[in-house]
Design a protein around this motif. Structure first.
Motif, mmCIF file in Angstrom:
data_model
loop_
_atom_site.group_PDB
_atom_site.id
_atom_site.type_symbol
_atom_site.label_atom_id
_atom_site.label_comp_id
_atom_site.label_asym_id
_atom_site.label_seq_id
_atom_site.Cartn_x
_atom_site.Cartn_y
_atom_site.Cartn_z
ATOM 1 N N ARG A 46 0.826 -1.205 0.000
ATOM 2 C CA ARG A 46 0.000 0.000 0.000
ATOM 3 C C ARG A 46 0.858 1.252 0.000
ATOM 4 N NH1 ARG A 46 -4.744 0.346 4.340
ATOM 5 N NH2 ARG A 46 -4.443 2.578 4.152
ATOM 6 N N MET A 123 -1.388 12.135 12.164
ATOM 7 C CA MET A 123 -1.731 10.970 12.996
ATOM 8 C C MET A 123 -1.283 11.195 14.431
ATOM 9 S SD MET A 123 -0.758 7.615 10.876
ATOM 10 C CE MET A 123 -1.636 7.101 9.431
ATOM 11 N N GLN A 128 -3.739 9.375 16.990
ATOM 12 C CA GLN A 128 -3.882 8.041 16.392
ATOM 13 C C GLN A 128 -2.693 7.148 16.717
ATOM 14 O OE1 GLN A 128 -5.402 7.792 12.268
ATOM 15 N NE2 GLN A 128 -5.843 9.956 12.429
ATOM 16 N N MET A 132 -2.957 3.718 18.895
ATOM 17 C CA MET A 132 -2.438 2.463 18.348
ATOM 18 C C MET A 132 -1.512 1.792 19.358
ATOM 19 S SD MET A 132 -0.696 2.098 14.658
ATOM 20 C CE MET A 132 -2.200 2.345 13.759
ATOM 21 N N VAL A 137 -0.310 -2.154 19.524
ATOM 22 C CA VAL A 137 0.354 -2.267 18.231
ATOM 23 C C VAL A 137 1.428 -1.197 18.181
ATOM 24 C CG1 VAL A 137 0.059 -2.056 15.752
ATOM 25 C CG2 VAL A 137 -1.705 -3.144 17.121
ATOM 26 N N ASP A 138 2.642 -1.595 17.848
ATOM 27 C CA ASP A 138 3.747 -0.651 17.823
ATOM 28 C C ASP A 138 3.686 0.177 16.534
ATOM 29 O OD1 ASP A 138 6.047 0.708 18.023
ATOM 30 O OD2 ASP A 138 7.324 -1.029 18.444
ATOM 31 N N PRO A 139 3.453 1.508 16.649
ATOM 32 C CA PRO A 139 3.378 2.325 15.433
ATOM 33 C C PRO A 139 4.683 2.280 14.635
ATOM 34 C CG PRO A 139 3.050 3.681 17.405
ATOM 35 C CD PRO A 139 3.256 2.290 17.875
ATOM 36 N N MET A 140 5.780 1.987 15.329
ATOM 37 C CA MET A 140 7.054 1.874 14.642
ATOM 38 C C MET A 140 6.968 0.773 13.582
ATOM 39 S SD MET A 140 9.428 3.843 15.202
ATOM 40 C CE MET A 140 9.690 4.396 16.845
ATOM 41 N N ARG A 142 3.932 -0.689 12.488
ATOM 42 C CA ARG A 142 2.724 -0.611 11.673
ATOM 43 C C ARG A 142 2.757 0.591 10.720
ATOM 44 N NH1 ARG A 142 -2.193 -3.647 11.025
ATOM 45 N NH2 ARG A 142 -3.379 -2.233 9.723
ATOM 46 N N ARG B 81 9.835 -2.607 26.679
ATOM 47 C CA ARG B 81 8.912 -2.345 25.588
ATOM 48 C C ARG B 81 7.979 -3.515 25.290
ATOM 49 N NH1 ARG B 81 9.135 1.671 21.782
ATOM 50 N NH2 ARG B 81 8.443 1.010 19.742
ATOM 51 N N PHE B 85 3.815 -3.732 25.653
ATOM 52 C CA PHE B 85 2.849 -3.991 24.593
ATOM 53 C C PHE B 85 1.965 -5.184 24.960
ATOM 54 C CE2 PHE B 85 5.353 -1.155 21.945
ATOM 55 C CZ PHE B 85 4.325 -0.468 21.335
ATOM 56 N N ALA B 99 -9.600 9.598 18.606
ATOM 57 C CA ALA B 99 -8.429 9.030 17.943
ATOM 58 C C ALA B 99 -8.765 7.839 17.052
ATOM 59 C CB ALA B 99 -7.351 8.658 18.974
ATOM 60 N N LEU B 100 -9.864 7.925 16.305
ATOM 61 C CA LEU B 100 -10.162 6.863 15.344
ATOM 62 C C LEU B 100 -9.159 6.938 14.199
ATOM 63 C CD1 LEU B 100 -14.053 7.048 15.154
ATOM 64 C CD2 LEU B 100 -12.622 5.524 16.512
ATOM 65 N N PHE B 101 -8.894 5.780 13.585
ATOM 66 C CA PHE B 101 -7.994 5.774 12.430
ATOM 67 C C PHE B 101 -8.769 6.299 11.233
ATOM 68 C CE2 PHE B 101 -6.420 2.019 14.966
ATOM 69 C CZ PHE B 101 -5.472 2.770 15.630
ATOM 70 N N PHE B 112 -9.953 -3.542 14.179
ATOM 71 C CA PHE B 112 -8.487 -3.444 14.210
ATOM 72 C C PHE B 112 -7.830 -4.218 15.355
ATOM 73 C CE2 PHE B 112 -4.569 -1.276 15.447
ATOM 74 C CZ PHE B 112 -3.847 -1.309 14.271
ATOM 75 N N HIS B 117 -4.803 -8.968 17.439
ATOM 76 C CA HIS B 117 -4.551 -9.783 18.622
ATOM 77 C C HIS B 117 -5.235 -11.141 18.612
ATOM 78 C CE1 HIS B 117 -2.273 -6.666 20.290
ATOM 79 N NE2 HIS B 117 -3.268 -5.883 20.629
#
Ligand SMILES: Nc1ncnc2c1ncn2[C@@H]1O[C@H](COP(=O)(O)OP(=O)(O)O)[C@@H](O)[C@H]1O
Ligand SMILES: [Mg+2]
Lengths: 261, 274
Positions: A46, A123, A128, A132, A137-140, A142, B81, B85, B99-101, B112, B117
């Protein structure tokens, strides 16, 4: 004490620069090791579409015009020595070694780099990225990693397209318009453009430029102050820093690759 | 309630928490407990660091000093880290802005966390998402994009997304701010209902006093980096301390000053120009 004051300011600016370089290094390694599991390829495709395919038009149009200008200028110089058959060689070498990697990278910074910075920045400003992170979920992985890898791959492809279209543009002017023999246009090109020394070196340049431009773009987006002013400043910085980095690196790389000849 | 609350270990224990932004001290030794199954409110004027507190709880910021103990997991401020997570999957957070995507539909937003998960089959995933949307009354909005939603709907979709993976702990950042009276009432009811129906533990951070007090089991009032008062909403209503009275009665100025710290006004106007 103006002297001390400016010294202190210089020191602070130096420290801030070092800190930013450190943060960008951390981001780079986290993103490079962070190929997103599962959906990685889809996310990456994408981004290749977003930053690569959508940059195609500007790359093709610029490549065509630069090739045509090279054809004109090259002809007017070469014809003075009666060497206009060497036009193909001149156009191809200028494009493959220098113009295609550099100009494509500059256009890429303006078209795709600024868009990436603004997108990531928005974002961040709309929380956002934080949400995330809180979803686990790690934005790094994703957000950042797919864009970095996409830039890395799109840049050499765009450069190759730029060079190919430019060579056609040179032919359009040189052969179809000014009457250089078509066989010698391609023949001199084939005889003199060396695959390893010229094509591979040009590609190496474009890979490095792609990496640097996308790295700057994602870092500026990720690190900006999340306000409208912050986003506009970061977008500008992306274009300015990327352009300077590309031009500076081009000199260094050219010196390393062709300096001994 | 008091018996079991004393005997049971709280889900979150904050002890002697210190945190600064630059030279500005935001928290100066806060102690706070979040008990299981309850709605705990943290109230205080804007800018006291309520959002900052939630970010510390989520491990997005690190305390300068002190501990944030999550039962059975240890100190959130010292987690690596990867561990962070992992525990975040147990925590749902409703952000102030929702904060919606923006590049996904409402359905995909709620799906999502499930997609990343779980390995639910598409058919089952569809049903779970629809159940979550039904719970916030927005099943009909599944195909819309975030830009097409009103403020109240945005927050309800964000709520559906936050509870998608059935977290243990829900954190709400100013859930009632900027809502019209109807969506405000809807949200107030939702926070309480979800907490009881899903057996959650909730933290509501807010400056909307009446609404928050009406659903909280236990409340903290923070100001100037310290816990000013704590207790059940009933007890707080009765608290005679002037700082608490000022906040509860909504007086503009009092022991909690209206002014941001500044040099004396007189010096500012009459003193030398810097
Ligand atoms: N990223 C940031 N950098 C510097 N200061 C910040 C930042 N975020 C918040 N602050 C400051 O921290 C204080 C607390 O902010 P916040 O937690 O958002 O307050 P609240 O949510 O209670 O309104 C505010 O005074 C704010 O100016
Ligand atoms: Mg806040």
């Amino acid at each position: 004490m103006i002297g001390l004051d400016s010294l202190a300011r210089l020191g602070r600016a130096g420290l801030a620069l070092m800190a930013a370089l450190g943060r960008s290094g951390v981001l780079f390694f986290q993103a490079v090791w962070g190929w997103p599991s599962g959906q990685g390829v889809k996310l990456w495709m994408r981004q290749v579409h977003f930053i690569g395919v959508l940059s195609l038009i500007i790359i093709v149009v610029s490549g065509l015009f630069i090739g045509m200008v090279l054809g004109l200028q090259g002809y007017s110089i070469l014809v003075g020595f009666g060497a206009e058959q060497a036009l193909g060689q001149m156009v191809a070498l200028s494009l493959v070694r220098e113009l295609a990697p550099v100009v494509a990278a500059l256009l890429f910074a303006g078209r795709a780099g600024s868009a990436v910075t603004a997108e990531i920045g928005l974002m961040k400003a709309t929380e956002q990225l934080s949400s995330m992170e809180m979803i686990g979920v790690d934005p790094m992985r994703r957000i950042i990693a797919p864009r970095l890898y996409a830039g890395f791959v799109a840049m050499p492809l765009l450069t190759a397209i730029f060079a190919a279209v430019g060579i056609l543009g040179g032919m359009l002017v040189g052969v179809d318009w000014l009457g250089v023999d078509e066989g010698s246009y391609w023949g001199t090109m084939q005889a003199t453009v060396d695959f390893r020394a010229d094509v591979i070196n040009g590609m190496i340049k474009s890979v490095i430029f792609g990496l640097v431009v996308t790295w700057i773009a994602v870092f500026q987006g990720y690190d900006l102050v999340p306000t409208s002013e912050g986003i506009s400043r970061a977008t500008t910085k992306t274009v300015v820093y990327s352009s300077l980095a590309v031009l500076g690196l081009d000199f260094i790389l050219t010196a390393l690759m062709f300096g001994r000849i | 309630m008091s018996q079991s609350a004393v005997s049971e270990e709280p889900l979150i224990k904050i002890r002697n928490l210190h945190f600064s932004r630059g030279s500005r001290k935001i928290f100066n030794g806060i102690n706070l407990d979040v008990r299981r199954g309850q709605v705990t409110a943290v109230m205080g004027p804007s800018g006291t660091g309520k959002t900052t507190l939630l970010r510390l709880l989520g491990g997005q910021l690190k305390p300068d000093q002190g501990e944030i103990i999550l039962a059975g997991e240890g100190d959130i401020g010292r987690m690596r880290r990867k561990a962070l997570f992992r525990i975040r999957r147990q925590i749902g957070m409703l952000f102030q802005s929702g904060a919606l995507f923006t590049d996904m539909t409402v359905f995909e937003n709620v799906a999502f966390p499930l997609r990343v998960h779980t390995t639910l089959h598409e058919r089952l995933l569809h049903d779970v998402v629809m159940m979550k949307l039904e719970a916030v009354g927005l099943r009909g909005a599944a195909a819309l994009r975030p830009a097409e939603l009103s403020g109240g709907m945005t927050r309800r979709v964000a709520l559906a997304r936050a509870i998608a993976t059935d977290p243990q702990l829900m954190m709400y950042d100013e859930p009632f701010v900027g809502q019209d009276p109807i969506s405000m009432g809807v949200l107030v009811q939702l926070v309480r209902r979800l907490n009881d129906a899903l057996g959650l533990t909730s933290i509501v951070v807010s400056h909307d006093l009446a609404e928050t007090m009406s659903i909280a089991d236990y409340a903290y009032v923070i100001a100037d980096g310290e816990v000013l008062a704590e207790g059940t909403p009933q007890a707080l209503q009765q608290d005679p301390a002037p700082e608490v009275r000022q906040f509860i009665e909504g007086l503009p100025d009092g022991p909690v000053p209206f002014h941001y710290p500044a040099p004396p006004y007189r010096d500012e106007l009459l003193g030398e120009v810097l």
